[in-house]
Design a protein around this motif. Sequence first.
Motif, PDB file in Angstrom:
ATOM      1  N   ALA A 144      60.507  79.942  29.738  1.00  0.00           N
ATOM      2  CA  ALA A 144      59.418  80.762  29.198  1.00  0.00           C
ATOM      3  C   ALA A 144      58.337  79.958  28.473  1.00  0.00           C
ATOM      4  O   ALA A 144      57.145  80.186  28.680  1.00  0.00           O
ATOM      5  N   LEU A 145      58.732  79.005  27.638  1.00  0.00           N
ATOM      6  CA  LEU A 145      57.750  78.246  26.869  1.00  0.00           C
ATOM      7  C   LEU A 145      56.914  77.339  27.775  1.00  0.00           C
ATOM      8  O   LEU A 145      55.696  77.281  27.644  1.00  0.00           O
ATOM      9  N   GLU A 146      57.552  76.661  28.715  1.00  0.00           N
ATOM     10  CA  GLU A 146      56.812  75.838  29.675  1.00  0.00           C
ATOM     11  C   GLU A 146      55.840  76.703  30.467  1.00  0.00           C
ATOM     12  O   GLU A 146      54.680  76.342  30.660  1.00  0.00           O
ATOM     13  N   ARG A 147      56.331  77.837  30.951  1.00  0.00           N
ATOM     14  CA  ARG A 147      55.509  78.758  31.738  1.00  0.00           C
ATOM     15  C   ARG A 147      54.285  79.214  30.948  1.00  0.00           C
ATOM     16  O   ARG A 147      53.160  79.191  31.449  1.00  0.00           O
TER      17      ARG A 147
ATOM     18  N   SER B  80      55.179  73.073  16.751  1.00  0.00           N
ATOM     19  CA  SER B  80      54.497  71.850  16.308  1.00  0.00           C
ATOM     20  C   SER B  80      53.752  71.210  17.480  1.00  0.00           C
ATOM     21  O   SER B  80      54.047  71.460  18.654  1.00  0.00           O
ATOM     22  N   GLU B  81      52.807  70.370  17.140  1.00  0.00           N
ATOM     23  CA  GLU B  81      52.046  69.645  18.153  1.00  0.00           C
ATOM     24  C   GLU B  81      52.975  68.770  19.001  1.00  0.00           C
ATOM     25  O   GLU B  81      52.837  68.697  20.221  1.00  0.00           O
ATOM     26  N   GLY B  82      53.928  68.117  18.357  1.00  0.00           N
ATOM     27  CA  GLY B  82      54.875  67.260  19.073  1.00  0.00           C
ATOM     28  C   GLY B  82      55.738  68.029  20.053  1.00  0.00           C
ATOM     29  O   GLY B  82      55.959  67.590  21.189  1.00  0.00           O
ATOM     30  N   HIS B  83      56.245  69.177  19.611  1.00  0.00           N
ATOM     31  CA  HIS B  83      57.074  70.006  20.497  1.00  0.00           C
ATOM     32  C   HIS B  83      56.238  70.524  21.664  1.00  0.00           C
ATOM     33  O   HIS B  83      56.688  70.512  22.817  1.00  0.00           O
ATOM     34  N   TYR B  84      55.025  70.949  21.376  1.00  0.00           N
ATOM     35  CA  TYR B  84      54.105  71.404  22.417  1.00  0.00           C
ATOM     36  C   TYR B  84      53.899  70.302  23.457  1.00  0.00           C
ATOM     37  O   TYR B  84      53.979  70.549  24.663  1.00  0.00           O
ATOM     38  N   ALA B  85      53.648  69.080  23.005  1.00  0.00           N
ATOM     39  CA  ALA B  85      53.406  67.961  23.920  1.00  0.00           C
ATOM     40  C   ALA B  85      54.615  67.707  24.819  1.00  0.00           C
ATOM     41  O   ALA B  85      54.464  67.502  26.032  1.00  0.00           O
ATOM     42  N   LYS B  86      55.820  67.731  24.245  1.00  0.00           N
ATOM     43  CA  LYS B  86      57.036  67.502  25.036  1.00  0.00           C
ATOM     44  C   LYS B  86      57.225  68.581  26.095  1.00  0.00           C
ATOM     45  O   LYS B  86      57.520  68.287  27.247  1.00  0.00           O
ATOM     46  N   VAL B  87      57.052  69.835  25.710  1.00  0.00           N
ATOM     47  CA  VAL B  87      57.256  70.951  26.639  1.00  0.00           C
ATOM     48  C   VAL B  87      56.186  70.931  27.727  1.00  0.00           C
ATOM     49  O   VAL B  87      56.475  71.129  28.907  1.00  0.00           O
ATOM     50  N   ARG B  88      54.949  70.680  27.351  1.00  0.00           N
ATOM     51  CA  ARG B  88      53.838  70.613  28.305  1.00  0.00           C
ATOM     52  C   ARG B  88      54.072  69.501  29.327  1.00  0.00           C
ATOM     53  O   ARG B  88      53.935  69.704  30.533  1.00  0.00           O
ATOM     54  N   LEU B  89      54.462  68.316  28.848  1.00  0.00           N
ATOM     55  CA  LEU B  89      54.719  67.201  29.760  1.00  0.00           C
ATOM     56  C   LEU B  89      55.911  67.472  30.671  1.00  0.00           C
ATOM     57  O   LEU B  89      55.909  67.069  31.834  1.00  0.00           O
ATOM     58  N   ARG B  90      56.912  68.173  30.162  1.00  0.00           N
ATOM     59  CA  ARG B  90      58.067  68.534  30.996  1.00  0.00           C
ATOM     60  C   ARG B  90      57.614  69.448  32.140  1.00  0.00           C
ATOM     61  O   ARG B  90      58.034  69.282  33.288  1.00  0.00           O
ATOM     62  N   GLY B  91      56.744  70.406  31.841  1.00  0.00           N
ATOM     63  CA  GLY B  91      56.213  71.284  32.881  1.00  0.00           C
ATOM     64  C   GLY B  91      55.370  70.524  33.897  1.00  0.00           C
ATOM     65  O   GLY B  91      55.500  70.724  35.110  1.00  0.00           O
ATOM     66  N   LEU B  92      54.509  69.623  33.401  1.00  0.00           N
ATOM     67  CA  LEU B  92      53.684  68.817  34.301  1.00  0.00           C
ATOM     68  C   LEU B  92      54.544  67.911  35.175  1.00  0.00           C
ATOM     69  O   LEU B  92      54.237  67.678  36.355  1.00  0.00           O
ATOM     70  N   GLN B  93      55.639  67.405  34.610  1.00  0.00           N
ATOM     71  CA  GLN B  93      56.557  66.544  35.354  1.00  0.00           C
ATOM     72  C   GLN B  93      57.185  67.316  36.522  1.00  0.00           C
ATOM     73  O   GLN B  93      57.301  66.793  37.636  1.00  0.00           O
ATOM     74  N   LYS B  94      57.538  68.557  36.299  1.00  0.00           N
ATOM     75  CA  LYS B  94      58.119  69.380  37.370  1.00  0.00           C
ATOM     76  C   LYS B  94      57.104  69.624  38.478  1.00  0.00           C
ATOM     77  O   LYS B  94      57.439  69.588  39.664  1.00  0.00           O
ATOM     78  N   ILE B  95      55.862  69.850  38.086  1.00  0.00           N
ATOM     79  CA  ILE B  95      54.804  70.060  39.078  1.00  0.00           C
ATOM     80  C   ILE B  95      54.580  68.778  39.876  1.00  0.00           C
ATOM     81  O   ILE B  95      54.454  68.815  41.106  1.00  0.00           O
TER      82      ILE B  95
END
Length: 111
Positions: free
Chosen positions: A44-47, A74-89
């Motif tokens: 959900a958060l990545e989506r 947090s900004e750090g948590h956001y960055a990790k989750v965002r990059l994880r989603g981009l990595q899957k793409i």
Amino acid sequence: MPSLDKNTEKRVVSFLREINLMLVLERHTDEVKRIKDLVERMPALEREIINRKYLDKEADYVRHYEIYRDLMISEGHYAKVRLRGLQKIAAEFGLFDAAEKKVCGQLSSNF
């Protein structure tokens, strides 16, 4: 899955901008369907982050800080989750560098 370097991140973001344009113009290609299906399968958060930053009609006008502030993370948590989603793409659409693909192939052949 290999980690996401800056060049790959830029390729994925550029790809998502093209997808966003197709969505705005209502051109529903196979790639658009594939990306929508992939994002729907994400946690959900990545989506939420991928949709708001890259796929929504207003995506070009949304800033990173607006998203993590709205989601109360947090900004750090956001960055990790965002990059994880981009990595899957990147993995789904073959957007990793050739060197990264070679490493990934070697890793998967070892298992």
